[in-house]
Write a protein that holds these residues in place. Structure first.
Motif, PDB file in Angstrom:
ATOM      1  N   HIS A  81      -3.932  31.084 -10.186  1.00 45.98           N
ATOM      2  CA  HIS A  81      -4.712  29.924  -9.767  1.00 45.98           C
ATOM      3  C   HIS A  81      -3.790  28.850  -9.190  1.00 45.98           C
ATOM      4  CE1 HIS A  81      -3.400  28.799 -13.816  1.00 45.98           C
ATOM      5  NE2 HIS A  81      -3.543  27.540 -13.425  1.00 45.98           N
ATOM      6  N   ILE A  82      -4.426  27.898  -8.549  1.00 45.62           N
ATOM      7  CA  ILE A  82      -3.721  26.750  -7.984  1.00 45.62           C
ATOM      8  C   ILE A  82      -4.249  25.520  -8.706  1.00 45.62           C
ATOM      9  CG2 ILE A  82      -3.306  25.395  -5.894  1.00 45.62           C
ATOM     10  CD1 ILE A  82      -4.175  27.991  -4.343  1.00 45.62           C
ATOM     11  N   GLU A  83      -3.357  24.654  -9.127  1.00 42.57           N
ATOM     12  CA  GLU A  83      -3.806  23.414  -9.763  1.00 42.57           C
ATOM     13  C   GLU A  83      -3.067  22.230  -9.169  1.00 42.57           C
ATOM     14  OE1 GLU A  83      -2.107  22.622 -13.956  1.00 42.57           O
ATOM     15  OE2 GLU A  83      -2.335  24.803 -13.852  1.00 42.57           O
ATOM     16  N   ARG A  84      -3.787  21.147  -9.077  1.00 42.04           N
ATOM     17  CA  ARG A  84      -3.231  19.898  -8.578  1.00 42.04           C
ATOM     18  C   ARG A  84      -3.795  18.750  -9.402  1.00 42.04           C
ATOM     19  NH1 ARG A  84      -0.336  22.875  -6.584  1.00 42.04           N
ATOM     20  NH2 ARG A  84       0.250  23.152  -4.428  1.00 42.04           N
ATOM     21  N   GLU A  85      -3.010  17.685  -9.466  1.00 46.30           N
ATOM     22  CA  GLU A  85      -3.426  16.478 -10.158  1.00 46.30           C
ATOM     23  C   GLU A  85      -3.124  15.302  -9.244  1.00 46.30           C
ATOM     24  OE1 GLU A  85      -2.517  14.128 -14.362  1.00 46.30           O
ATOM     25  OE2 GLU A  85      -1.602  16.077 -14.017  1.00 46.30           O
ATOM     26  N   LEU A  86      -3.948  14.284  -9.320  1.00 42.40           N
ATOM     27  CA  LEU A  86      -3.740  13.061  -8.555  1.00 42.40           C
ATOM     28  C   LEU A  86      -3.286  11.962  -9.507  1.00 42.40           C
ATOM     29  CD1 LEU A  86      -4.151  11.095  -6.090  1.00 42.40           C
ATOM     30  CD2 LEU A  86      -6.505  10.850  -6.909  1.00 42.40           C
ATOM     31  N   MET A  87      -2.297  11.191  -9.063  1.00 40.46           N
ATOM     32  CA  MET A  87      -1.827  10.049  -9.842  1.00 40.46           C
ATOM     33  C   MET A  87      -1.713   8.848  -8.907  1.00 40.46           C
ATOM     34  SD  MET A  87       1.762   9.489 -11.960  1.00 40.46           S
ATOM     35  CE  MET A  87       2.847   9.813 -10.577  1.00 40.46           C
ATOM     36  N   MET A  88      -2.141   7.701  -9.404  1.00 39.70           N
ATOM     37  CA  MET A  88      -1.837   6.428  -8.755  1.00 39.70           C
ATOM     38  C   MET A  88      -1.015   5.652  -9.764  1.00 39.70           C
ATOM     39  SD  MET A  88      -5.312   5.372  -6.728  1.00 39.70           S
ATOM     40  CE  MET A  88      -6.391   5.528  -8.145  1.00 39.70           C
ATOM     41  N   ILE A  89       0.116   5.135  -9.305  1.00 44.02           N
ATOM     42  CA  ILE A  89       1.015   4.413 -10.190  1.00 44.02           C
ATOM     43  C   ILE A  89       1.415   3.096  -9.526  1.00 44.02           C
ATOM     44  CG2 ILE A  89       2.977   5.779  -9.339  1.00 44.02           C
ATOM     45  CD1 ILE A  89       4.262   5.456 -12.146  1.00 44.02           C
ATOM     46  N   LYS A  90       1.237   2.015 -10.264  1.00 43.87           N
ATOM     47  CA  LYS A  90       1.615   0.692  -9.764  1.00 43.87           C
ATOM     48  C   LYS A  90       3.002   0.381 -10.288  1.00 43.87           C
ATOM     49  CE  LYS A  90      -1.502  -2.444  -9.872  1.00 43.87           C
ATOM     50  NZ  LYS A  90      -2.433  -3.473 -10.402  1.00 43.87           N
ATOM     51  N   LEU A  91       3.891   0.044  -9.361  1.00 47.21           N
ATOM     52  CA  LEU A  91       5.286  -0.214  -9.705  1.00 47.21           C
ATOM     53  C   LEU A  91       5.701  -1.605  -9.247  1.00 47.21           C
ATOM     54  CD1 LEU A  91       6.684   3.193  -8.418  1.00 47.21           C
ATOM     55  CD2 LEU A  91       6.221   2.580 -10.788  1.00 47.21           C
ATOM     56  N   LYS A  92       6.500  -2.276 -10.074  1.00 48.40           N
ATOM     57  CA  LYS A  92       7.106  -3.533  -9.645  1.00 48.40           C
ATOM     58  C   LYS A  92       8.048  -3.198  -8.503  1.00 48.40           C
ATOM     59  CE  LYS A  92       7.053  -5.538 -14.244  1.00 48.40           C
ATOM     60  NZ  LYS A  92       7.884  -5.889 -15.404  1.00 48.40           N
ATOM     61  N   ALA A  93       7.960  -3.977  -7.443  1.00 49.42           N
ATOM     62  CA  ALA A  93       8.817  -3.728  -6.285  1.00 49.42           C
ATOM     63  C   ALA A  93       9.281  -5.067  -5.735  1.00 49.42           C
ATOM     64  CB  ALA A  93       8.062  -2.928  -5.225  1.00 49.42           C
ATOM     65  N   GLU A  94      10.360  -5.551  -6.324  1.00 50.64           N
ATOM     66  CA  GLU A  94      10.916  -6.834  -5.909  1.00 50.64           C
ATOM     67  C   GLU A  94      12.390  -6.643  -5.598  1.00 50.64           C
ATOM     68  OE1 GLU A  94       8.427  -9.992  -8.531  1.00 50.64           O
ATOM     69  OE2 GLU A  94       9.794  -8.707  -9.663  1.00 50.64           O
ATOM     70  N   GLY A  95      12.861  -7.365  -4.597  1.00 45.13           N
ATOM     71  CA  GLY A  95      14.286  -7.332  -4.261  1.00 45.13           C
ATOM     72  C   GLY A  95      14.798  -5.929  -3.989  1.00 45.13           C
ATOM     73  N   ASP A  96      15.917  -5.586  -4.652  1.00 45.67           N
ATOM     74  CA  ASP A  96      16.556  -4.284  -4.443  1.00 45.67           C
ATOM     75  C   ASP A  96      15.684  -3.118  -4.894  1.00 45.67           C
ATOM     76  OD1 ASP A  96      18.748  -5.628  -3.483  1.00 45.67           O
ATOM     77  OD2 ASP A  96      19.834  -5.572  -5.403  1.00 45.67           O
ATOM     78  N   HIS A  97      14.753  -3.365  -5.795  1.00 46.15           N
ATOM     79  CA  HIS A  97      13.892  -2.297  -6.304  1.00 46.15           C
ATOM     80  C   HIS A  97      12.954  -1.749  -5.232  1.00 46.15           C
ATOM     81  CE1 HIS A  97      15.251  -2.697 -10.381  1.00 46.15           C
ATOM     82  NE2 HIS A  97      14.931  -3.976 -10.418  1.00 46.15           N
ATOM     83  N   ARG A  98      12.635  -2.562  -4.215  1.00 47.04           N
ATOM     84  CA  ARG A  98      11.712  -2.103  -3.168  1.00 47.04           C
ATOM     85  C   ARG A  98      12.255  -0.866  -2.465  1.00 47.04           C
ATOM     86  NH1 ARG A  98       7.605  -5.731  -2.471  1.00 47.04           N
ATOM     87  NH2 ARG A  98       6.915  -5.129  -0.408  1.00 47.04           N
ATOM     88  N   GLU A  99      13.478  -0.888  -2.065  1.00 44.84           N
ATOM     89  CA  GLU A  99      14.077   0.259  -1.357  1.00 44.84           C
ATOM     90  C   GLU A  99      14.266   1.454  -2.291  1.00 44.84           C
ATOM     91  OE1 GLU A  99      14.474   0.845   1.882  1.00 44.84           O
ATOM     92  OE2 GLU A  99      13.448  -1.073   2.091  1.00 44.84           O
ATOM     93  N   GLU A 100      14.651   1.180  -3.530  1.00 48.13           N
ATOM     94  CA  GLU A 100      14.823   2.245  -4.521  1.00 48.13           C
ATOM     95  C   GLU A 100      13.497   2.976  -4.747  1.00 48.13           C
ATOM     96  OE1 GLU A 100      15.613   2.680  -9.320  1.00 48.13           O
ATOM     97  OE2 GLU A 100      16.156   0.809  -8.319  1.00 48.13           O
TER      98      GLU A 100
END
Length: 163
Positions: A81-100
């Motif tokens: 069989h084939i299985e897939r899952e969907l995820m939405m994740i909210k991440l802090k993205a400020e300063g240097d973290h945006r590019e990371e």
């Protein structure tokens, strides 16, 4: 062992609660549960993920088959069989973290679907292990919120769950 049970059932009020009640009455756990209509508006497809040995799963399937609303079911873990899952994740993205965060999203083949001054919302689909790996890779202090669907699955080849 983990099992994905796919159930074709009548699309009527109370059917979901009877399935959930069957599990809770016997002390079995539902890891994830998704329900949606099929191409036939009178039927829904329920994908249920649970854990248990063969005897427990056999008991679960026998009890499910006794429910009037259940038309047909299969344990997808028994075949390819084939299985897939969907995820939405909210991440802090400020300063240097945006590019990371952008680099990590690209590596895991995700998609940034919302951008604000201080956060990104990332959409990612794939095997549960891939989504787990992404969450484990992101620095814990960057995670604001995680929403996951649980796996959806379909059998491979011409066979499957249909009338």
């Amino acid at each position: 062992m983990r099992h994905i049970i796919s159930i074709l059932m009548e699309n009527e009020a109370g059917a979901l609660s009877r399935v959930a009640g069957l599990f809770s009455a016997r002390g079995y756990n539902i890891e994830s549960l998704t329900v949606s209509p099929t191409e036939d508006k009178t039927l829904s497809r329920m994908t249920l993920v649970t854990w248990g040995n063969n005897e427990i799963i056999e008991q679960i399937t026998k009890q499910l088959n006794k429910l009037i609303e259940v038309v047909k079911l299969i344990d997808l873990a028994e075949g390819k069989h084939i299985e897939r899952e969907l995820m939405m994740i909210k991440l802090k993205a400020e300063g240097d973290h945006r590019e990371e965060v952008k680099r990590l999203v690209d590596i895991f083949r995700g998609k940034i679907i919302d951008v604000s001054d201080n956060s990104y919302v990332v959409e990612m689909t794939g095997a549960t292990s891939k989504l787990d790996a992404f969450v484990d890779t992101v620095a814990n202090e960057l995670i604001v919120e995680v929403v996951r669907t649980g796996p959806s699955a379909i059998s491979r080849g011409i066979g499957g769950l249909h009338l």
